[in-house]
Write a protein that holds these residues in place. Structure first.
Motif, mmCIF file in Angstrom:
data_model
loop_
_atom_site.group_PDB
_atom_site.id
_atom_site.type_symbol
_atom_site.label_atom_id
_atom_site.label_comp_id
_atom_site.label_asym_id
_atom_site.label_seq_id
_atom_site.Cartn_x
_atom_site.Cartn_y
_atom_site.Cartn_z
ATOM 1 N N LEU A 102 51.701 68.740 -1.917
ATOM 2 C CA LEU A 102 50.955 67.629 -2.527
ATOM 3 C C LEU A 102 49.508 68.005 -2.836
ATOM 4 N N LEU A 103 48.927 68.890 -2.045
ATOM 5 C CA LEU A 103 47.545 69.313 -2.332
ATOM 6 C C LEU A 103 47.492 70.051 -3.670
ATOM 7 N N ASP A 104 48.381 71.000 -3.848
ATOM 8 C CA ASP A 104 48.376 71.764 -5.108
ATOM 9 C C ASP A 104 48.654 70.857 -6.304
ATOM 10 N N GLU A 163 40.196 66.905 -1.860
ATOM 11 C CA GLU A 163 39.274 68.034 -1.691
ATOM 12 C C GLU A 163 39.969 69.306 -1.218
ATOM 13 N N GLY A 164 40.751 69.198 -0.166
ATOM 14 C CA GLY A 164 41.421 70.398 0.352
ATOM 15 C C GLY A 164 40.425 71.443 0.805
ATOM 16 N N ALA A 165 39.487 71.017 1.676
ATOM 17 C CA ALA A 165 38.361 71.878 2.033
ATOM 18 C C ALA A 165 38.767 73.197 2.673
ATOM 19 N N CYS A 166 39.877 73.226 3.396
ATOM 20 C CA CYS A 166 40.254 74.471 4.080
ATOM 21 C C CYS A 166 41.241 75.286 3.254
ATOM 22 N N GLY A 167 41.518 74.840 2.053
ATOM 23 C CA GLY A 167 42.411 75.596 1.178
ATOM 24 C C GLY A 167 43.866 75.516 1.597
ATOM 25 N N GLY A 168 44.215 74.487 2.347
ATOM 26 C CA GLY A 168 45.629 74.298 2.703
ATOM 27 C C GLY A 168 46.037 75.009 3.970
ATOM 28 N N SER A 169 45.072 75.365 4.816
ATOM 29 C CA SER A 169 45.443 76.080 6.039
ATOM 30 C C SER A 169 45.485 75.163 7.258
ATOM 31 N N CYS A 170 45.597 73.893 7.034
ATOM 32 C CA CYS A 170 45.751 72.923 8.115
ATOM 33 C C CYS A 170 44.576 72.958 9.091
ATOM 34 N N ALA A 171 43.386 73.024 8.533
ATOM 35 C CA ALA A 171 42.194 73.096 9.384
ATOM 36 C C ALA A 171 41.149 72.062 8.986
ATOM 37 N N CYS A 172 41.569 71.034 8.261
ATOM 38 C CA CYS A 172 40.648 69.937 7.939
ATOM 39 C C CYS A 172 41.520 68.700 7.723
ATOM 40 N N SER A 173 40.922 67.611 7.313
ATOM 41 C CA SER A 173 41.760 66.438 7.010
ATOM 42 C C SER A 173 41.443 65.892 5.623
ATOM 43 N N THR A 174 40.886 66.744 4.763
ATOM 44 C CA THR A 174 40.454 66.249 3.449
ATOM 45 C C THR A 174 41.606 66.163 2.441
ATOM 46 N N CYS A 175 42.814 66.504 2.878
ATOM 47 C CA CYS A 175 43.965 66.325 1.986
ATOM 48 C C CYS A 175 44.848 65.186 2.502
ATOM 49 N N HIS A 176 44.232 64.310 3.312
ATOM 50 C CA HIS A 176 44.971 63.193 3.916
ATOM 51 C C HIS A 176 45.608 62.292 2.842
ATOM 52 N N ARG A 230 49.959 61.696 6.378
ATOM 53 C CA ARG A 230 50.299 63.127 6.424
ATOM 54 C C ARG A 230 49.163 63.900 5.770
ATOM 55 N N LEU A 231 49.176 65.219 6.010
ATOM 56 C CA LEU A 231 48.251 66.086 5.277
ATOM 57 C C LEU A 231 48.974 66.578 4.029
ATOM 58 N N GLY A 232 48.329 66.394 2.877
ATOM 59 C CA GLY A 232 48.978 66.741 1.610
ATOM 60 C C GLY A 232 49.393 68.198 1.523
ATOM 61 N N CYS A 233 48.611 69.072 2.144
ATOM 62 C CA CYS A 233 48.931 70.506 2.023
ATOM 63 C C CYS A 233 50.170 70.876 2.829
ATOM 64 N N GLN A 234 50.590 69.982 3.737
ATOM 65 C CA GLN A 234 51.747 70.284 4.585
ATOM 66 C C GLN A 234 53.025 69.605 4.087
HETATM 67 S S1 FES Z 1 43.545 71.178 2.898
HETATM 68 FE FE1 FES Z 1 42.727 71.282 4.878
HETATM 69 S S2 FES Z 1 44.338 70.521 6.073
HETATM 70 FE FE2 FES Z 1 45.115 70.330 4.074
#
Ligand code: FES
Length: 198
Positions: A108-110, A120-133, A167-171
């Motif tokens: 979903l982030l991509d 935003e996806g601040a961590c680039g999808g590495s599950c280290a932020c919550s900006t893709c909530h 959920r986190l969009g990147c996951q």
């Molecule tokens: S982009 Fe950071 S956790 Fe999804």
């Protein structure tokens, strides 16, 4: 050595590097200046301006190129093959729905970023932020998703406006079971800075 002569010397090199920024040109010109024993101190910004006046083609070449490709072909996602489309709908902060045909395996982030949605996806999808909530709008779809792992749960705890179906969009990866998924973007996200932990 005069500035025009320095330019004449530098120009073939600069032309071979069309993506040079003005700062990079200045640095290269400074190198030429320093390398010349006969050179008197030269103001590199004056030199760069002189290059611009003498070589419009060079300045045109160093401008960023503009891409007119469709948004869906940006980033990591590819347009779905005919007959293999999966549909996902994002409801933005203003309540406007955006429905996209996507491919199996896209997350979903991509998808959001490829379509210029505000994620935003601040961590680039590495599950280290919550900006893709995102908030899954239908419990039925939430239940079809694999359970969030510990890392995702830890990050979700930091998300603004957490809900039962967050959920986190990147996951969240699109699968045929999730065809028709609808998610809502939260009104705010929290982007933690190192200063927040002082
Ligand atoms: S982009 Fe950071 S956790 Fe999804």
């Amino acid at each position: 050595m005069s500035a025009p002569k320095l330019f004449a010397q530098a120009l073939p090199t600069l032309r071979r590097a069309p993506r040079l920024t003005t700062g990079a040109i200045g640095r290269r010109v400074r190198c030429y200046t320093q390398a010349s024993a006969a050179a008197r101190p030269t103001n590199s910004s004056r030199v760069v301006q002189a290059v611009a006046r003498r070589s419009p083609a060079l300045m045109r070449a160093q401008r960023r190129t503009f891409s007119a490709s469709p948004a869906v072909s940006h980033g990591h996602i590819k347009p779905p093959k005919p007959g293999e489309e999966l549909y996902v709908t994002f409801v933005d902060k203003e309540g406007v729905e955006h429905k996209f045909a996507v491919s199996k395996g896209d997350n979903l982030l991509d998808i959001a970023q490829a379509n210029d949605l505000e994620m935003e996806g601040a961590c680039g999808g590495s599950c280290a932020c919550s900006t893709c909530h995102v908030i899954v709008l239908d419990q039925e779809y939430y239940d079809k998703m694999p359970e969030p792992d510990d890392d995702e749960n830890d990050m979700l705890d930091l998300a603004f406006g957490l809900q039962e179906t967050s959920r986190l969009g990147c996951q969240v990866v699109m699968t045929p079971e999730l065809d028709g998924l609808r998610v809502k973007l939260p009104s705010m996200t929290r982007n933690l800075q190192s200063s927040d932990f002082k």
